[in-house]
Design a protein around this motif. Structure first.
Motif, mmCIF file in Angstrom:
data_model
loop_
_atom_site.group_PDB
_atom_site.id
_atom_site.type_symbol
_atom_site.label_atom_id
_atom_site.label_comp_id
_atom_site.label_asym_id
_atom_site.label_seq_id
_atom_site.Cartn_x
_atom_site.Cartn_y
_atom_site.Cartn_z
ATOM 1 N N ILE A 611 0.845 -1.207 0.000
ATOM 2 C CA ILE A 611 0.000 0.000 0.000
ATOM 3 C C ILE A 611 0.875 1.249 0.000
ATOM 4 C CG2 ILE A 611 -1.758 1.283 1.279
ATOM 5 C CD1 ILE A 611 -2.602 -1.433 2.486
ATOM 6 N N ILE A 612 1.969 1.164 0.752
ATOM 7 C CA ILE A 612 2.820 2.352 0.867
ATOM 8 C C ILE A 612 3.513 2.657 -0.459
ATOM 9 C CG2 ILE A 612 4.961 3.179 1.920
ATOM 10 C CD1 ILE A 612 4.033 1.934 4.523
ATOM 11 N N TRP A 613 4.029 1.622 -1.095
ATOM 12 C CA TRP A 613 4.897 1.902 -2.253
ATOM 13 C C TRP A 613 4.220 1.765 -3.608
ATOM 14 C CZ3 TRP A 613 7.996 -0.334 1.887
ATOM 15 C CH2 TRP A 613 8.898 0.609 2.407
ATOM 16 N N SER A 614 3.083 1.120 -3.652
ATOM 17 C CA SER A 614 2.465 0.910 -4.955
ATOM 18 C C SER A 614 1.915 2.227 -5.504
ATOM 19 C CB SER A 614 1.332 -0.102 -4.832
ATOM 20 O OG SER A 614 0.592 -0.086 -6.043
ATOM 21 N N ARG A 615 2.052 2.358 -6.823
ATOM 22 C CA ARG A 615 1.447 3.533 -7.448
ATOM 23 C C ARG A 615 0.161 3.166 -8.180
ATOM 24 N NH1 ARG A 615 6.383 7.238 -9.675
ATOM 25 N NH2 ARG A 615 7.636 7.076 -7.808
ATOM 26 N N CYS A 620 -3.494 -1.040 -4.562
ATOM 27 C CA CYS A 620 -3.734 -0.520 -3.223
ATOM 28 C C CYS A 620 -5.064 -1.016 -2.668
ATOM 29 C CB CYS A 620 -3.727 0.999 -3.241
ATOM 30 S SG CYS A 620 -2.068 1.670 -3.277
ATOM 31 N N ARG A 667 -3.772 9.730 -10.206
ATOM 32 C CA ARG A 667 -2.909 8.623 -9.787
ATOM 33 C C ARG A 667 -2.201 8.959 -8.499
ATOM 34 N NH1 ARG A 667 -0.572 5.742 -15.050
ATOM 35 N NH2 ARG A 667 -2.600 5.058 -15.832
ATOM 36 N N LEU A 668 -1.729 7.898 -7.860
ATOM 37 C CA LEU A 668 -1.248 8.074 -6.492
ATOM 38 C C LEU A 668 0.129 8.701 -6.393
ATOM 39 C CD1 LEU A 668 -2.553 4.739 -5.051
ATOM 40 C CD2 LEU A 668 -3.400 7.023 -4.574
ATOM 41 N N ASN A 669 0.863 8.742 -7.492
ATOM 42 C CA ASN A 669 2.211 9.283 -7.377
ATOM 43 C C ASN A 669 2.219 10.800 -7.454
ATOM 44 O OD1 ASN A 669 1.439 9.468 -9.956
ATOM 45 N ND2 ASN A 669 3.372 8.743 -10.845
ATOM 46 N N GLN A 670 1.018 11.370 -7.539
ATOM 47 C CA GLN A 670 0.967 12.817 -7.637
ATOM 48 C C GLN A 670 1.453 13.461 -6.352
ATOM 49 O OE1 GLN A 670 -2.754 14.625 -7.255
ATOM 50 N NE2 GLN A 670 -2.196 16.449 -8.385
#
Lengths: 795, 138
Positions: A611-615, A620, A667-670
């Motif tokens: 969950i922490i590292w997945s983009r 997640c 997306r989560l890497n924002q």
């Protein structure tokens, strides 16, 4: 300071309702009542009234009228009567008259409370009330910036002193074993040898010195002249600023007589007296001059209270009366001049004697008392001062020199106030000089006349009030004889020297003022400048502190919370003494754990890092679901069937909800954080997580008290008529809790619906916003232009 | 078994706290979910694990047979699960709508109520601040 209190008729209703005069009946009635007590008090009795207030803390609403208290109370109520009368006329042009008179009455009551309270805590409460009412009265013309600033300055200085005083009084009460003044004054309590004496003295002196405007905290008083003139005449000459003096006089038998007392009062008092007497000459505003001479009077009073001699105390008490009479009278005179001419500038005022004969008469009467000419009471006061100065326990020359110098300046200032504006050819001012209406004349006239009458026949005042009051301050019986003629002696010589010096100063006043003005411009540090710096520094410190803590960045807040929590957990572990618990049994327990338990743990251990590292949003969601299932498994393994079931259902709902929402989010890497921030986050996370594990293990190591559970197990069937104990607890024993839970969920649902609908009804499509404001780093978010359906998102 | 639960709770808390630091609001929600799970585990563990027998009373009996699990923390955990679900559901909706409204899912870039002020060092996180968000024009 500029003249600010000239009433403007433009912003106020005309007319002068009768009730404004009616307010004067309150102090008049109080004065009459106090006068009834006078014979008994003069005979040495004290009238007491005690109402229990907080008996457990030794605080009672006790009032005690002794000679010192009565002297002050009579000044407060007596001068109050005339000030109220004067104000009724003076405030004619002001708005909010009712507020003014209520404030003035409140102030008077608080002030009476200060001087009549027998309990230190009660006195402090009244003391603070005078601070607050003074703040409101200085800032009465609240639409003027200078009024507001002056009011705030007075509040901060005297309020800070009040805090110190509270601490001092509490320590005094602890040291003496009682908060009752009458007990403190009894002979069997000796605070002077107590270990807390120095602390008590310093704190009490800070309180008294701020209230009574002693150097270097004197500056608030001249600034307080921004108040309407009746307020200045009442609060800042005759009453409130004398509260500090009263406190010192009241505690003289308790705290006085030591070297520390003598030196601190003498040094601060003499510096205050001399500096402000000189500074009064530099002022051009008559009211400012009066303010500085008030500071001078306060310094003189403090100086003599420190003297440690009967004569010094007698001088202080007598001068107290002298000053109250002439100063309030002069303030009202200046107010009348201001009223008539629209200015208080001594350079512009002259030749008023024709237009304002009665005011001139009053001014001369009060001014001569101020200058200390015979046969006015001021002369007696001055003679007593010199007598007291020469009788000072140590270094009498210092006190005598200070007294002569200050009095010489006083003579010159008196001339500047009561002669200069009235003599000569008419000056440059707008109004026509005229005597004010009777209401504004009676007070100053009677007060100035009292200064003359008591000067001619001082024995009555001496035996009825001043003598007993001196005795109350001194502690032991004393004989005070007030008389005009003391024979040819050293004090008389000093008086003559004073007059000569005063006349010389009056003669060369303009030269002297030039020097003083130059000096003022060159002073590297002033007390008020230091105050301004302190306030500015305080604001800067607040800004820096706010910038550190209130950054507006969520991660910073979270970081602070996490660190605090870690700190608290460490403290709890240390405090509980549970750091060094047995590790070996725990490892054994770990080894003997079931396969299913290990499976759940492994699931969590894999899912959390994912969950922490997945983009990927989908990954997640799946991992979160896995965590939920793992937790449900742990519940199941511990016999928590219902909990596991609920957990599973809720987890499924969550996954559905997240899936619905996440596809509409970027997306989560924002917006990834800088490396440093991520490291701080990692440290915080590991610290809190590790500490939670340790704490939980420590808790589990403690013995367990299962009485509540035993109760539920035993009563479930007989009283709850249910066989599922968890259910019985939820719907029966703790039904109210469950009701609350339902309410929370319902509220969350309603709020969610409201949030979903609110922007839609505003008529602006959310897509507009996203199109223009999308962060540059993000990839294109999947967002339908019509937003999200209101229904279905929230179960 | 206690140790397993304690380790799991610690791991969940660590993950939750780390995710709370994330600027992305969705990650923040994930963090809250992990923390909620951890809290429920701690709650249950606090009541001790006596046995795996569910706290159910058989027909005709008035007491649980054997060594039942502690019923009280189970009841509390049940309440907590439902409440955390309600709150999180609301939070998710809120995050969604604020993203749609402000054009960003970055909590630090949402500065309608607390605009960037002078004392903050500019350019601390250059990529994060949206030039102008549509919310400000309203």
């Amino acid at each position: 300071m500029t003249a600010v209190s000239a009433p403007s008729a433009a912003d106020a209703p005309a007319g002068n309702p009768l009730w404004t005069f009616g307010f004067a009946l309150i102090p008049a009635g109080i004065t009459a009542g106090l006068l009834l007590l006078l014979p008994a008090v003069s005979a040495g009795q004290a009238v007491e009234l005690v109402i229990p207030w907080v008996p457990s803390l030794g605080i009672s609403a006790g009032f005690r009228v002794d000679a010192l208290g009565l002297l002050f109370a009579l000044m407060i109520a007596g001068i109050g009567t005339f000030v109220f009368l004067y104000a009724a006329e003076y405030m004619r042009g002001y708005a909010n008259k009712l507020r003014f008179f209520i404030l003035l009455t409140l102030f008077m009551v608080s002030m009476l409370g200060v001087v009549l309270a027998d309990n230190l805590i009660l006195m402090f409460v009244f003391w603070e009330m005078t601070t607050i009412t003074s703040f409101l009265l200085i800032g009465f013309s609240h639409n003027k910036a200078v009024s507001r600033q002056s009011a705030l300055q007075g509040l901060l200085v005297t309020g800070a002193g009040g805090l110190a005083l509270l601490a001092g009084l509490l320590l005094l009460g602890i040291a003496a074993g009682s908060f009752d003044v009458s007990t403190l004054l009894a002979d069997d309590v000796d605070v002077r040898t107590h270990g807390l004496y120095t602390a008590v003295l310093v704190l009490v002196l800070i309180g008294a010195f701020t209230k009574s405007a002693q150097f270097p905290l004197h500056f608030w008083l001249p600034n307080a002249m921004a108040a309407p003139t009746p307020v200045s005449a009442y609060l800042h000459s005759a009453t409130m600023v004398k509260a500090g003096v009263y406190l010192l006089a009241r505690l003289h038998p308790v705290l006085g007589g030591t070297d520390a007392w003598l030196w601190s009062l003498t040094i601060f008092g003499s510096i205050t007296a001399v500096l402000s007497a000189i500074w009064a000459l530099q002022q051009t505003d008559l009211k400012q001059m009066l303010a500085y001479t008030t500071v001078m009077a306060l310094g003189t009073l403090v100086m003599f209270l420190g003297s440690g001699s009967e004569a010094g105390v007698a001088a202080a008490v007598t001068f107290l009366v002298v000053h109250a009479l002439y100063k309030s009278s002069l303030f009202m005179v200046v107010g009348a001049i201001d009223h008539a001419t629209g200015t208080r500038d001594r350079d512009r005022l002259s030749g008023l004697r024709r237009g304002m004969p009665i005011i001139w008469l009053i001014a001369v009467g009060a001014g001569f008392s101020m200058a200390g000419f015979p046969p006015f009471l001021g002369f007696i006061g001055k003679e007593l001062k010199y007598e007291g100065a020469l009788a000072v326990a140590s270094e009498p020359w210092l006190v005598a020199a200070a007294a002569v110098l200050a009095n010489a300046c006083m003579v010159a200032t008196a001339g500047l106030i009561c002669l200069k504006p009235f003599l000569g050819s008419p000056g440059r001012f707008d109004g026509t000089p005229h005597d004010p209406p009777a209401a504004m004349l009676i007070g100053p006239l009677l007060l100035a006349a009292a200064g003359l009458a008591t000067g001619i026949a001082p024995e009555i005042l001496g035996t009825s009030l001043v003598g007993p009051a001196v005795q109350a301050v001194w502690g032991d019986p004393v004989v005070v004889k007030l008389k005009l003629w003391h024979g040819i002696n050293l004090p008389l010589m000093l008086s003559l020297l004073t007059f000569a010096a005063g006349l010389a100063i009056y003669r060369y006043r303009e030269t002297l003022r030039g020097w003083l003005t130059t000096l003022a411009a060159r002073l590297p540090v002033t007390a008020e400048g230091a105050y301004d710096h302190a306030i500015a520094g305080f604001k800067r410190a607040a800004a820096v502190q706010t910038a550190l803590l209130q950054t507006g960045r969520l991660s910073r807040y979270v970081s602070v919370i996490a660190m605090s929590m870690a700190g608290l957990l460490v403290l709890a572990l240390i405090d509980g003494g549970t750091v060094g618990f047995a590790w070996v049994p725990l490892l054994h327990a770990l080894a003997s754990a079931s396969l299913l338990g290990w499976t759940a743990f492994a699931l969590i251990a894999v899912a959390v890092p994912v969950i922490i590292w997945s983009r990927s949003r989908l990954t997640c969601i799946c991992s979160l679901g896995a965590v939920g299932v793992a937790v449900a498994l742990l519940f199941l393994l511990h016999g928590a069937l219902d909990v596991a079931l609920t957990q599973l259902l809720v987890e499924i709902l969550f996954v559905v909800l997240l899936a619905l929402v996440l596809v509409r989010m970027p997306r989560l890497n924002q917006g990834r954080k800088p490396r440093v921030v991520r490291r701080i986050a990692a440290v915080n996370a590991l610290a809190v997580g590790g500490l939670v594990t340790l704490t939980l293990l420590a808790i589990l190591n403690q013995p367990f008290d299962g009485r509540v559970t035993d109760f539920f197990e035993a009563k479930s069937v007989p009283e709850g008529y249910g066989r599922n104990i968890v259910n019985v607890i939820l719907v029966d024993f703790r039904a109210l809790d469950t009701l609350g839970e339902i309410a929370v969920v319902a509220a969350a649902f309603l709020a969610a619906v409201a949030v979903l609908r609110i922007f839609r009804s505003a008529g602006v499509g959310p897509a507009d916003g996203v199109g223009t404001g999308r962060p540059a780093t993000g990839t294109a978010p999947v967002l339908p232009a019509d937003g999200v359906p209101a229904q279905g998102s929230t179960p | 078994m206690d140790t397993i639960v304690a380790l799991s709770a610690g791991l969940l808390v660590a993950g939750g706290v780390y995710l709370l630091h994330a600027p992305n609001l969705m990650r923040l929600i994930f963090g809250l979910m992990l923390l909620g799970n951890a809290a429920n585990l701690v709650l249950l563990a606090g009541g001790r694990f006596f046995g795996a027998v569910p706290p159910l009373i058989a027909e005709g009996e008035t007491l649980v047979a054997g060594d039942p699990a502690n019923a009280l923390p189970q009841a509390l955990a049940l309440t907590a699960i439902v409440i955390s679900f309600g709150i999180l559901a609301f939070a998710i909706i809120l995050v969604l709508r604020s993203y749609q409204f402000l054009g960003t899912a970055d909590a630090d870039a949402m500065r309608l109520a607390e605009p960037d002020t002078a004392w903050e060092s500019p350019g601390e996180s250059p990529g994060e601040s949206p030039g102008e968000s549509p919310g400000e024009s309203r």
